[in-house]
Design a protein around this motif. Structure first.
Motif, PDB file in Angstrom:
ATOM      1  N   GLY A 100       0.804  -1.211   0.000  1.00 23.81           N
ATOM      2  CA  GLY A 100       0.000   0.000   0.000  1.00 23.81           C
ATOM      3  C   GLY A 100       0.839   1.264   0.000  1.00 23.81           C
ATOM      4  N   ALA A 101       0.159   2.418  -0.034  1.00 22.85           N
ATOM      5  CA  ALA A 101       0.786   3.746  -0.049  1.00 22.85           C
ATOM      6  C   ALA A 101       1.554   3.978  -1.343  1.00 22.85           C
ATOM      7  CB  ALA A 101       1.681   3.950   1.174  1.00 22.85           C
ATOM      8  N   TYR A 102       0.874   3.746  -2.488  1.00 27.98           N
ATOM      9  CA  TYR A 102       1.534   3.847  -3.787  1.00 27.98           C
ATOM     10  C   TYR A 102       0.941   4.908  -4.705  1.00 27.98           C
ATOM     11  CZ  TYR A 102      -2.449   0.722  -4.628  1.00 27.98           C
ATOM     12  OH  TYR A 102      -3.704   0.165  -4.651  1.00 27.98           O
ATOM     13  N   ALA A 103      -0.122   5.583  -4.304  1.00 34.29           N
ATOM     14  CA  ALA A 103      -0.770   6.541  -5.197  1.00 34.29           C
ATOM     15  C   ALA A 103      -0.587   7.979  -4.683  1.00 34.29           C
ATOM     16  CB  ALA A 103      -2.267   6.224  -5.307  1.00 34.29           C
ATOM     17  N   MET A 114       5.123   8.325  -5.550  1.00 33.59           N
ATOM     18  CA  MET A 114       5.417   7.335  -4.516  1.00 33.59           C
ATOM     19  C   MET A 114       6.284   6.177  -5.007  1.00 33.59           C
ATOM     20  SD  MET A 114       3.930   8.834  -2.090  1.00 33.59           S
ATOM     21  CE  MET A 114       4.362   7.608  -0.860  1.00 33.59           C
ATOM     22  N   ARG A 115       6.334   5.952  -6.315  1.00 38.24           N
ATOM     23  CA  ARG A 115       6.984   4.732  -6.810  1.00 38.24           C
ATOM     24  C   ARG A 115       8.445   4.577  -6.390  1.00 38.24           C
ATOM     25  NH1 ARG A 115       6.526   2.313 -12.976  1.00 38.24           N
ATOM     26  NH2 ARG A 115       7.014   0.155 -12.403  1.00 38.24           N
ATOM     27  N   PRO A 116       9.244   5.632  -6.303  1.00 44.39           N
ATOM     28  CA  PRO A 116      10.637   5.412  -5.887  1.00 44.39           C
ATOM     29  C   PRO A 116      10.784   4.813  -4.491  1.00 44.39           C
ATOM     30  CG  PRO A 116      10.394   7.553  -6.934  1.00 44.39           C
ATOM     31  CD  PRO A 116       9.005   7.029  -6.716  1.00 44.39           C
ATOM     32  N   VAL A 117       9.791   5.001  -3.619  1.00 41.71           N
ATOM     33  CA  VAL A 117       9.970   4.593  -2.223  1.00 41.71           C
ATOM     34  C   VAL A 117       8.924   3.603  -1.717  1.00 41.71           C
ATOM     35  CG1 VAL A 117      11.239   6.670  -1.575  1.00 41.71           C
ATOM     36  CG2 VAL A 117       8.735   6.668  -1.435  1.00 41.71           C
ATOM     37  N   HIS A 118       7.864   3.332  -2.489  1.00 36.33           N
ATOM     38  CA  HIS A 118       6.829   2.371  -2.096  1.00 36.33           C
ATOM     39  C   HIS A 118       6.477   1.494  -3.295  1.00 36.33           C
ATOM     40  CE1 HIS A 118       5.123   5.090   1.363  1.00 36.33           C
ATOM     41  NE2 HIS A 118       6.143   4.343   1.765  1.00 36.33           N
ATOM     42  N   MET A 119       6.246   0.214  -3.050  1.00 32.21           N
ATOM     43  CA  MET A 119       5.820  -0.689  -4.121  1.00 32.21           C
ATOM     44  C   MET A 119       4.303  -0.719  -4.219  1.00 32.21           C
ATOM     45  SD  MET A 119       8.337  -4.015  -3.844  1.00 32.21           S
ATOM     46  CE  MET A 119       7.950  -4.430  -2.140  1.00 32.21           C
ATOM     47  N   ASP A 120       3.802  -0.912  -5.440  1.00 34.43           N
ATOM     48  CA  ASP A 120       2.393  -1.243  -5.595  1.00 34.43           C
ATOM     49  C   ASP A 120       2.253  -2.770  -5.541  1.00 34.43           C
ATOM     50  OD1 ASP A 120       2.771  -2.385  -8.202  1.00 34.43           O
ATOM     51  OD2 ASP A 120       2.518  -0.431  -9.142  1.00 34.43           O
ATOM     52  N   PRO A 121       1.038  -3.292  -5.506  1.00 32.59           N
ATOM     53  CA  PRO A 121       0.877  -4.743  -5.354  1.00 32.59           C
ATOM     54  C   PRO A 121       1.529  -5.574  -6.453  1.00 32.59           C
ATOM     55  CG  PRO A 121      -1.156  -3.643  -4.747  1.00 32.59           C
ATOM     56  CD  PRO A 121      -0.265  -2.586  -5.326  1.00 32.59           C
ATOM     57  N   ALA A 122       1.469  -5.108  -7.702  1.00 34.18           N
ATOM     58  CA  ALA A 122       2.108  -5.865  -8.776  1.00 34.18           C
ATOM     59  C   ALA A 122       3.618  -5.910  -8.585  1.00 34.18           C
ATOM     60  CB  ALA A 122       1.757  -5.249 -10.128  1.00 34.18           C
ATOM     61  N   GLU A 123       4.202  -4.802  -8.160  1.00 37.88           N
ATOM     62  CA  GLU A 123       5.643  -4.793  -7.891  1.00 37.88           C
ATOM     63  C   GLU A 123       5.982  -5.677  -6.695  1.00 37.88           C
ATOM     64  OE1 GLU A 123       6.966  -0.379  -9.433  1.00 37.88           O
ATOM     65  OE2 GLU A 123       5.835  -0.539  -7.549  1.00 37.88           O
ATOM     66  N   ALA A 124       5.089  -5.734  -5.707  1.00 35.52           N
ATOM     67  CA  ALA A 124       5.325  -6.597  -4.560  1.00 35.52           C
ATOM     68  C   ALA A 124       5.364  -8.064  -4.981  1.00 35.52           C
ATOM     69  CB  ALA A 124       4.245  -6.370  -3.505  1.00 35.52           C
ATOM     70  N   VAL A 125       4.482  -8.455  -5.900  1.00 36.10           N
ATOM     71  CA  VAL A 125       4.490  -9.835  -6.403  1.00 36.10           C
ATOM     72  C   VAL A 125       5.806 -10.118  -7.112  1.00 36.10           C
ATOM     73  CG1 VAL A 125       3.408 -11.425  -8.037  1.00 36.10           C
ATOM     74  CG2 VAL A 125       1.985 -10.005  -6.538  1.00 36.10           C
ATOM     75  N   GLN A 126       6.275  -9.177  -7.921  1.00 32.14           N
ATOM     76  CA  GLN A 126       7.560  -9.369  -8.600  1.00 32.14           C
ATOM     77  C   GLN A 126       8.699  -9.409  -7.589  1.00 32.14           C
ATOM     78  OE1 GLN A 126       8.160 -10.051 -11.892  1.00 32.14           O
ATOM     79  NE2 GLN A 126      10.229 -10.435 -11.133  1.00 32.14           N
ATOM     80  N   ALA A 127       8.603  -8.613  -6.537  1.00 33.77           N
ATOM     81  CA  ALA A 127       9.634  -8.623  -5.500  1.00 33.77           C
ATOM     82  C   ALA A 127       9.754  -9.993  -4.849  1.00 33.77           C
ATOM     83  CB  ALA A 127       9.324  -7.562  -4.450  1.00 33.77           C
ATOM     84  N   VAL A 128       8.618 -10.626  -4.593  1.00 35.44           N
ATOM     85  CA  VAL A 128       8.639 -11.962  -3.988  1.00 35.44           C
ATOM     86  C   VAL A 128       9.324 -12.954  -4.925  1.00 35.44           C
ATOM     87  CG1 VAL A 128       7.196 -13.851  -3.141  1.00 35.44           C
ATOM     88  CG2 VAL A 128       6.596 -11.484  -2.604  1.00 35.44           C
ATOM     89  N   ARG A 129       9.064 -12.816  -6.214  1.00 31.52           N
ATOM     90  CA  ARG A 129       9.737 -13.667  -7.197  1.00 31.52           C
ATOM     91  C   ARG A 129      11.251 -13.403  -7.180  1.00 31.52           C
ATOM     92  NH1 ARG A 129       7.855 -16.489 -11.444  1.00 31.52           N
ATOM     93  NH2 ARG A 129       5.794 -15.508 -11.267  1.00 31.52           N
ATOM     94  N   ASP A 130      11.630 -12.123  -7.173  1.00 35.68           N
ATOM     95  CA  ASP A 130      13.058 -11.780  -7.152  1.00 35.68           C
ATOM     96  C   ASP A 130      13.744 -12.332  -5.907  1.00 35.68           C
ATOM     97  OD1 ASP A 130      12.491 -10.401  -9.473  1.00 35.68           O
ATOM     98  OD2 ASP A 130      12.771  -8.408  -8.591  1.00 35.68           O
ATOM     99  N   LEU A 131      13.052 -12.279  -4.797  1.00 42.18           N
ATOM    100  CA  LEU A 131      13.617 -12.766  -3.537  1.00 42.18           C
ATOM    101  C   LEU A 131      13.732 -14.286  -3.503  1.00 42.18           C
ATOM    102  CD1 LEU A 131      11.561 -10.421  -1.222  1.00 42.18           C
ATOM    103  CD2 LEU A 131      14.074 -10.467  -1.266  1.00 42.18           C
ATOM    104  N   GLY A 132      12.989 -14.957  -4.368  1.00 44.69           N
ATOM    105  CA  GLY A 132      12.962 -16.405  -4.332  1.00 44.69           C
ATOM    106  C   GLY A 132      12.214 -16.950  -3.132  1.00 44.69           C
TER     107      GLY A 132
END
Length: 301
Positions: free
Chosen positions: A204-207, A212-230
């Protein structure tokens, strides 16, 4: 204008899932994550109890009162073996909550935040730079990067560090992302710390995105982050508690579920937590074979 906008954004606040059923007992080698609200988690792992970014206050400076209650009553907490702070923003470092803790509680903080705690009487304070590690209560705790910033007052912008935490116990490895924008640091963390069982990621806190994008992820970016983290599982946070930005209050959860589905990940690997909900990872080799158990709250329509 702020009041009207706030009322519009919280119109569906009663649809935010809340489950305040208390803390269920767990075995000494089990791991339990309980979402208190916002970025606050109670982690019980390896026989230890850890609080991350604890905020029980109804109000924090600069924003309206919280729209959902803390998921666990403060008096119901077990004895706390350590407190981890990701950075010094008021929605992550809350003085009224911290001052309810015994002053001998070990506190692990980013570089530059230790003085704040020592001035308030805390005696076991350790400051971390990115890459620093410590052993506490049978756990290995590493301070890892985040793409964010810090400020507590008008003259201290980025005078202290910010980051995320990796907590490794005898059975499980947990990652708390703190506040972060999406970036290459996430894949690097995943390479350095393979086998993350659960990644707690902000959604949350993305709009507005342009700001906000440089410092907060939106939900789609959070899903990609989980993939990146493995990471094997994702636990959602940083939504449904304080109205910090312009998105509707239930949008982060609904968008997260869609983005997760679109990614092709197993729905059971998404811990789309209700406020107060706990999820439990049994000790490795547990008899139930499920790898987790849960108590669910109501979902938004």
């Amino acid at each position: 204008m702020w009041t009207g906008g706030f009322r519009a954004r919280v119109a569906d606040a009663d649809r935010i899932p809340v489950l305040r059923s208390g803390l269920e007992p767990i075995g000494p080698q089990d791991t339990a994550l309980t979402w208190v609200g916002h970025a606050s988690f109670l982690l019980r792992t390896g026989g230890a109890a850890v609080l991350v970014d604890p905020v029980w206050s109804e109000r924090i400076p600069g924003v309206p009162r919280r729209i959902t209650p803390p998921g666990v009553a403060f008096g119901e907490l077990p004895p706390i073996d350590a407190v981890l702070i990701t950075h010094n923003h008021y929605d992550h470092l809350d003085a009224p909550t911290v001052l309810r803790l015994p002053r001998a509680t070990p506190v692990l903080v980013p570089a530059g935040v230790g003085r704040w705690f020592r001035r308030r009487g805390f005696t076991e304070v350790v400051e971390f730079d990115w890459g620093d590690s410590a052993e506490i209560a049978g756990l290995t705790v590493d301070f890892t990067p985040a793409q964010h910033w810090s400020r507590r007052g008008p003259l201290d912008t980025c005078r202290s560090l910010w980051g995320s935490w990796m907590i490794t116990g005898p059975q499980h490895r947990l990652y708390h992302a703190g506040d972060t924008g999406y970036g290459p640091h996430l894949a690097e963390i995943g390479r350095r710390f393979p086998g993350i069982d659960v990644a707690m990621v902000p959604i949350g806190a993305y709009a507005p995105s342009w700001f906000m994008r440089p410092v907060h992820m939106d939900p789609a970016e959070a899903v990609q982050a989980v993939r990146d983290l493995g990471a094997a599982r994702a636990a959602s946070m940083h939504w449904g508690t304080f109205v910090l930005t312009r998105e509707p209050v239930t949008e982060p959860l609904l968008w997260l579920r869609k983005a997760w589905q679109d990614s092709g990940r197993d729905p059971g690997e998404l811990w789309d937590l209700a406020v107060g909900e706990s999820r439990v990872l049994p000790a490795l080799g547990g008899a139930d074979g499920s790898g987790e158990r849960a108590v669910r709250g109501a979902d938004p329509a």
